[in-house]
Enzyme design. Structure first.
Site, PDB file in Angstrom:
ATOM      1  N   HIS A  38       0.815  -1.107   0.074  1.00 55.81           N
ATOM      2  CA  HIS A  38      -0.087   0.144   0.171  1.00 55.81           C
ATOM      3  C   HIS A  38       0.794   1.160  -0.012  1.00 55.81           C
ATOM      4  O   HIS A  38       0.584   2.420  -0.639  1.00 55.81           O
ATOM      5  CB  HIS A  38      -0.743  -0.162   1.195  1.00 55.81           C
ATOM      6  CG  HIS A  38      -1.804  -1.086   1.271  1.00 55.81           C
ATOM      7  ND1 HIS A  38      -1.779  -2.247   2.288  1.00 55.81           N
ATOM      8  CD2 HIS A  38      -2.981  -1.512   0.733  1.00 55.81           C
ATOM      9  CE1 HIS A  38      -2.772  -2.909   2.041  1.00 55.81           C
ATOM     10  NE2 HIS A  38      -3.442  -2.702   1.036  1.00 55.81           N
ATOM     11  N   GLN A  62     -18.094  -6.433  -1.646  1.00 58.86           N
ATOM     12  CA  GLN A  62     -17.179  -7.129  -2.584  1.00 58.86           C
ATOM     13  C   GLN A  62     -16.854  -8.275  -1.907  1.00 58.86           C
ATOM     14  O   GLN A  62     -16.084  -9.011  -2.523  1.00 58.86           O
ATOM     15  CB  GLN A  62     -16.256  -5.990  -2.845  1.00 58.86           C
ATOM     16  CG  GLN A  62     -15.058  -5.896  -1.673  1.00 58.86           C
ATOM     17  CD  GLN A  62     -13.853  -5.174  -2.133  1.00 58.86           C
ATOM     18  OE1 GLN A  62     -14.102  -4.003  -2.268  1.00 58.86           O
ATOM     19  NE2 GLN A  62     -12.859  -5.675  -2.412  1.00 58.86           N
ATOM     20  N   GLN A 154      -8.703  -6.768 -10.928  1.00 57.58           N
ATOM     21  CA  GLN A 154      -9.329  -5.335 -10.525  1.00 57.58           C
ATOM     22  C   GLN A 154      -8.847  -4.398 -11.276  1.00 57.58           C
ATOM     23  O   GLN A 154      -9.739  -3.492 -11.514  1.00 57.58           O
ATOM     24  CB  GLN A 154      -8.932  -5.531  -8.863  1.00 57.58           C
ATOM     25  CG  GLN A 154      -9.360  -4.122  -8.353  1.00 57.58           C
ATOM     26  CD  GLN A 154      -9.146  -4.086  -6.896  1.00 57.58           C
ATOM     27  OE1 GLN A 154      -9.929  -4.682  -6.122  1.00 57.58           O
ATOM     28  NE2 GLN A 154      -8.049  -3.404  -6.465  1.00 57.58           N
TER      29      GLN A 154
HETATM   30  P1  AMP Z   1      -6.448  -3.887  -0.392  1.00 59.00           P
HETATM   31  O1  AMP Z   1      -6.379  -3.008   0.885  1.00 59.00           O
HETATM   32  O2  AMP Z   1      -6.036  -5.199  -0.479  1.00 59.00           O
HETATM   33  O3  AMP Z   1      -7.970  -3.756  -1.106  1.00 59.00           O
HETATM   34  O4  AMP Z   1      -5.710  -3.207  -1.537  1.00 59.00           O
HETATM   35  C1  AMP Z   1      -5.673  -1.804  -1.856  1.00 59.00           C
HETATM   36  C2  AMP Z   1      -4.584  -1.541  -2.943  1.00 59.00           C
HETATM   37  O5  AMP Z   1      -3.336  -1.885  -2.920  1.00 59.00           O
HETATM   38  C3  AMP Z   1      -5.127  -2.291  -4.393  1.00 59.00           C
HETATM   39  O6  AMP Z   1      -5.042  -1.520  -5.438  1.00 59.00           O
HETATM   40  C4  AMP Z   1      -4.191  -3.411  -4.139  1.00 59.00           C
HETATM   41  O7  AMP Z   1      -3.990  -3.997  -5.691  1.00 59.00           O
HETATM   42  C5  AMP Z   1      -2.807  -2.937  -3.678  1.00 59.00           C
HETATM   43  N1  AMP Z   1      -1.889  -3.734  -3.210  1.00 59.00           N
HETATM   44  C6  AMP Z   1      -2.237  -4.785  -2.284  1.00 59.00           C
HETATM   45  N2  AMP Z   1      -1.265  -5.605  -2.097  1.00 59.00           N
HETATM   46  C7  AMP Z   1      -0.095  -5.088  -2.966  1.00 59.00           C
HETATM   47  C8  AMP Z   1       1.340  -5.415  -3.176  1.00 59.00           C
HETATM   48  N3  AMP Z   1       1.490  -6.603  -2.540  1.00 59.00           N
HETATM   49  N4  AMP Z   1       1.941  -4.632  -4.073  1.00 59.00           N
HETATM   50  C9  AMP Z   1       1.393  -3.705  -4.777  1.00 59.00           C
HETATM   51  N5  AMP Z   1       0.002  -3.136  -4.451  1.00 59.00           N
HETATM   52  C10 AMP Z   1      -0.631  -3.900  -3.871  1.00 59.00           C
END
Ligand code: AMP
Length: 283
Positions: A38, A62, A154
């Site tokens: 993040h 979701q 996504q």
């Molecule tokens: P989430 O909180 O899991 O919904 O993720 C929020 C955002 O962070 C989304 O755009 C995810 O694709 C991105 N994200 C989650 N994990 C990673 C990672 N390991 N590397 C890069 N982006 C990430």
């Protein structure tokens, strides 16, 4: 200074003013329980925008699995500390009631690429994602929004939604951040048992093995899938939802892989579902 706002209408007014002042706004939507993945999105937003906003909202609509929703990790205090030190300006922490007022009669329906892969295993998931992302865009009006390639499908679905609904937002895809052993960082990794955490890097190893096979001349979709299955099946008690080679736009299976074709994997280890992906030609 980090400003934290719960009220959607207050946030909407604040961002209207910022845009009137000509300041560029970047949004990083998250579900909290933040990690370096993040933070990498925030850093990219920081480089390109005057104002960086992060939303933290565990979006119930979701989740197709109630247990997954119930067990989703939450750590707001630690999240806010991390965002403050990453130089974030604004955090939106909306309530469920305000984000999705009841009765909820309006939902964005997604199809096409959204029906494949995760769409098969998590029915309704991308309708929930598209709906909340559209609401966040309407509330904050960002010029740019940053999404991780970790959730490649996504990213594809959000780009499609933005294009079809004519949102004036540039979607910026950001590379996957990994643990030293290759496991893609994810809030759900916290829920792995010690034994399953030790097995989890096999997902990335399977993807790397397919990339190596491609570099060595294996270009058939079937051949690359076989390589991934072979690696994944070396670990006990791992359940494969899919391991595929797909077109990066349509997400349909490809017969012959090209460098930008996508290797996509989803597995279960215990009660935790892990996803990962990479371009066949490497990221
Ligand atoms: P989430 O909180 O899991 O919904 O993720 C929020 C955002 O962070 C989304 O755009 C995810 O694709 C991105 N994200 C989650 N994990 C990673 C990672 N390991 N590397 C890069 N982006 C990430």
């Amino acid at each position: 200074m980090l400003q934290v706002v719960e009220d959607i209408y207050e946030a909407q007014k604040t961002f209207e003013k910022l845009r009137q002042q000509g300041r560029s706004v970047g949004l990083v939507p998250t579900m909290g329980s933040l990690h370096k993945g993040h933070v990498s999105l925030v850093e990219r937003a920081r480089l390109r925008c005057d104002v960086v906003a992060v939303s933290i909202f565990v979006n119930a609509i979701q989740f197709n699995d109630v247990n997954d929703h119930r067990q989703y990790p939450r750590s707001t205090e630690a999240d806010l500390a991390m965002l403050a030190s990453a130089g974030v300006d604004f955090v939106l922490l909306p309530t469920d009631e305000q984000m999705h007022p009841k009765p909820m009669n309006v939902l964005i329906t997604t199809s096409g690429a959204a029906e494949l892969l995760e769409g098969v295993h998590r029915p309704g998931h991308f309708d929930g994602v598209a709906t909340v992302v559209a609401k966040l865009f309407i509330i904050l009006g960002p010029g740019l929004a940053f999404f991780g390639e970790k959730d490649f499908q996504q990213l594809v679905v959000v780009r499609r939604m933005v294009s079809e609904l004519h949102f004036p937002v540039e979607i910026v895809g950001c590379p996957t951040v990994r643990e030293p052993d290759g496991l893609a960082m994810s809030s759900r990794n916290l829920r792995l048992t010690e034994a399953d955490r030790a097995k989890a890097p096999i997902v990335h190893r399977a993807i790397l093995a397919a990339r190596q096979a491609y570099a060595a001349g294996e270009t058939s979709g079937r051949g690359l899938i076989a390589v991934m299955y072979e690696v994944l099946s070396s670990v006990q008690d791992l359940v494969i939802d899919y391991a595929s080679v797909v077109d990066p736009q349509t997400l349909k299976d490809v017969d012959h892989a090209k460098p930008d074709s996508r290797l996509v994997v989803a597995v279960h280890l215990g009660s935790v579902r892990l996803i990962d992906n990479s371009a066949v030609g490497g990221d």
